[in-house]
Design a protein around this motif. Structure first.
Motif, PDB file in Angstrom:
ATOM      1  N   GLY A 275      10.632   1.306   7.879  1.00 15.41           N
ATOM      2  CA  GLY A 275       9.507   0.622   8.496  1.00 15.41           C
ATOM      3  C   GLY A 275       9.776  -0.866   8.674  1.00 15.41           C
TER       4      GLY A 275
ATOM      5  N   GLN B 268       1.507  -6.806   7.011  1.00 16.91           N
ATOM      6  CA  GLN B 268       1.580  -7.242   5.607  1.00 16.91           C
ATOM      7  C   GLN B 268       2.189  -8.627   5.522  1.00 16.91           C
TER       8      GLN B 268
ATOM      9  N   ALA C 235       3.642  -0.156  -1.168  1.00 14.79           N
ATOM     10  CA  ALA C 235       4.205  -1.504  -1.263  1.00 14.79           C
ATOM     11  C   ALA C 235       4.063  -1.993  -2.703  1.00 14.79           C
TER      12      ALA C 235
ATOM     13  N   ALA D 202      11.049  -6.485   2.790  1.00 18.73           N
ATOM     14  CA  ALA D 202      11.409  -5.085   2.555  1.00 18.73           C
ATOM     15  C   ALA D 202      11.708  -4.419   3.901  1.00 18.73           C
ATOM     16  N   GLY D 203      11.788  -3.091   3.865  1.00 15.19           N
ATOM     17  CA  GLY D 203      11.906  -2.323   5.094  1.00 15.19           C
ATOM     18  C   GLY D 203      13.201  -2.562   5.839  1.00 15.19           C
TER      19      GLY D 203
ATOM     20  N   HIS E  54       9.823  -8.421  -3.768  1.00 16.14           N
ATOM     21  CA  HIS E  54       9.404  -7.519  -2.704  1.00 16.14           C
ATOM     22  C   HIS E  54      10.653  -7.169  -1.903  1.00 16.14           C
ATOM     23  N   GLY E  55      11.038  -5.896  -1.934  1.00 16.31           N
ATOM     24  CA  GLY E  55      12.208  -5.482  -1.150  1.00 16.31           C
ATOM     25  C   GLY E  55      13.447  -5.212  -1.971  1.00 16.31           C
ATOM     26  N   SER E  56      13.316  -5.238  -3.303  1.00 17.66           N
ATOM     27  CA  SER E  56      14.515  -5.001  -4.117  1.00 17.66           C
ATOM     28  C   SER E  56      14.941  -3.525  -4.070  1.00 17.66           C
ATOM     29  N   GLY E  57      13.958  -2.618  -3.959  1.00 20.86           N
ATOM     30  CA  GLY E  57      14.290  -1.184  -3.895  1.00 20.86           C
ATOM     31  C   GLY E  57      15.042  -0.842  -2.622  1.00 20.86           C
ATOM     32  N   CYS E  58      14.570  -1.395  -1.496  1.00 30.36           N
ATOM     33  CA  CYS E  58      15.252  -1.161  -0.210  1.00 30.36           C
ATOM     34  C   CYS E  58      16.670  -1.724  -0.279  1.00 30.36           C
TER      35      CYS E  58
HETATM   36  N1  PLP Z   1       9.468  -0.350   3.515  1.00 31.33           N
HETATM   37  C1  PLP Z   1       8.425  -1.018   4.011  1.00 31.33           C
HETATM   38  C2  PLP Z   1       8.166  -1.022   5.478  1.00 31.33           C
HETATM   39  C3  PLP Z   1       7.583  -1.718   3.146  1.00 31.33           C
HETATM   40  O1  PLP Z   1       6.562  -2.380   3.676  1.00 31.33           O
HETATM   41  C4  PLP Z   1       7.856  -1.697   1.747  1.00 31.33           C
HETATM   42  C5  PLP Z   1       7.012  -2.425   0.828  1.00 31.33           C
HETATM   43  O2  PLP Z   1       6.107  -3.118   1.192  1.00 31.33           O
HETATM   44  C6  PLP Z   1       8.945  -0.982   1.268  1.00 31.33           C
HETATM   45  C7  PLP Z   1       9.714  -0.338   2.193  1.00 31.33           C
HETATM   46  C8  PLP Z   1       9.302  -0.897  -0.180  1.00 31.33           C
HETATM   47  O3  PLP Z   1       9.675  -2.110  -0.706  1.00 31.33           O
HETATM   48  P1  PLP Z   1      10.419  -2.241  -2.118  1.00 31.33           P
HETATM   49  O4  PLP Z   1      11.875  -2.411  -1.823  1.00 31.33           O
HETATM   50  O5  PLP Z   1       9.816  -3.460  -2.715  1.00 31.33           O
HETATM   51  O6  PLP Z   1      10.168  -0.985  -2.868  1.00 31.33           O
END
Ligand code: PLP
Length: 264
Positions: free
Chosen positions: A12, A45, A112, A19-20, A205-209
């Motif tokens: 996304g 967001q 999120a 993130a995303g 925000h975005g560490s998992g991605c």
């Molecule tokens: N992808 C999208 C589009 C997001 O908006 C989010 C979190 O807001 C995520 C993935 C996951 O983010 P994270 O890496 O923090 O888990």
């Protein structure tokens, strides 16, 4: 002509840039891959909260996948937020039809970090029944592992996700309250492997991605799963040590040029 692995990324758009798909593109590029970015959803967001998410149409996404596959070899695939249950089905059909031998890393994005859902029950059901059986690796954080399996314990959640068909499960520890952070890898063949890392102060925000993309980059470069995870953890750690604070909310990993290239 330089040759680097082509990675299909389905994710996304997060306009805060944390993130995303932006996280995926920056990470894959930094780690020597060529991203093939296909959007599943657009979100509203900022670094404080997610307010809205809207999926793209199945026909648009389907035509993008077919056009890419007709032209460009796909060496690995990473999925993030999936948009809708219809898109999960379409993506699973595409992978089963065209890319069954290509490593697939599934980051099961459900919400999120600051709150706000990115996945309803029907999407979760299709993710489990259609996408997980195709995955070389799934990378849930603690809350995602709990929501996907109903299990509180990481080992039981990992086993449950293996039973659903994923070849490996990395349950990450970033969202827990412990002083240090532990990531645990479950596979069918071996006893779990685990890594304990220092927990950096603050919320990201975005560490998992970033982690999941860095792992798929390693796999595309033929690293073993363990080596890919270790390289990815080091990459994430560096991006968090240099994190950016573009807004008033969560910090975001700094996946930009390395220190020597930066003009402060
Ligand atoms: N992808 C999208 C589009 C997001 O908006 C989010 C979190 O807001 C995520 C993935 C996951 O983010 P994270 O890496 O923090 O888990």
């Amino acid at each position: 002509m330089a040759r680097v692995p082509n990675i299909l990324v389905l994710a996304g758009l997060d306009p805060s840039g944390g993130a995303g798909i932006q996280a995926d593109i920056q990470t894959l590029t930094a780690l020597g891959c060529h991203p093939l970015p296909v959007l599943t959803c657009l979100t509203v967001q900022n670094t404080q909260r997610l307010n809205h998410s809207e999926a793209v149409t199945p026909s648009l996404l389907g035509r993008q996948l077919d056009d890419i596959a007709r032209d460009i070899p796909i060496h690995a695939i990473k999925t993030g937020a999936l948009g809708s249950h219809e898109l999960v089905e379409l993506i699973a059909d595409f992978i089963a039809r065209q890319c069954v031998d290509v490593p697939l890393v599934v980051d099961p994005v459900l919400a999120a970090g600051g709150g706000g859902s990115l996945a309803g029950n029907r999407l979760i059901e299709r993710l489990k029944s259609r996408l997980l059986p195709l995955a070389a690796l799934i990378t849930p954080n603690g809350p995602e592992a709990r929501r996907l399996t109903g299990e509180d314990d990481a080992a039981r959640a990992g086993k449950h996700l293996l039973e659903l068909g994923a070849q490996a499960v990395l349950v990450t520890g970033g969202h827990e309250n412990s002083k240090q952070l532990t990531n645990r890898l479950f596979t069918a063949a071996e006893a779990p492997e685990q890594w304990t890392l220092p927990r950096l102060p603050g919320q990201f925000h975005g560490s998992g991605c970033t982690l999941a993309s860095a792992i798929v980059a390693g796999l595309a470069h033929q690293l073993t799963l363990t080596a890919a995870i270790e390289q990815a953890q080091q990459f994430v750690q560096k991006t968090l040590e240099m994190a950016l604070q573009p807004g008033r909310g969560q910090a975001i990993p700094n996946r930009g040029p390395s220190e020597s290239n930066r003009h402060d």
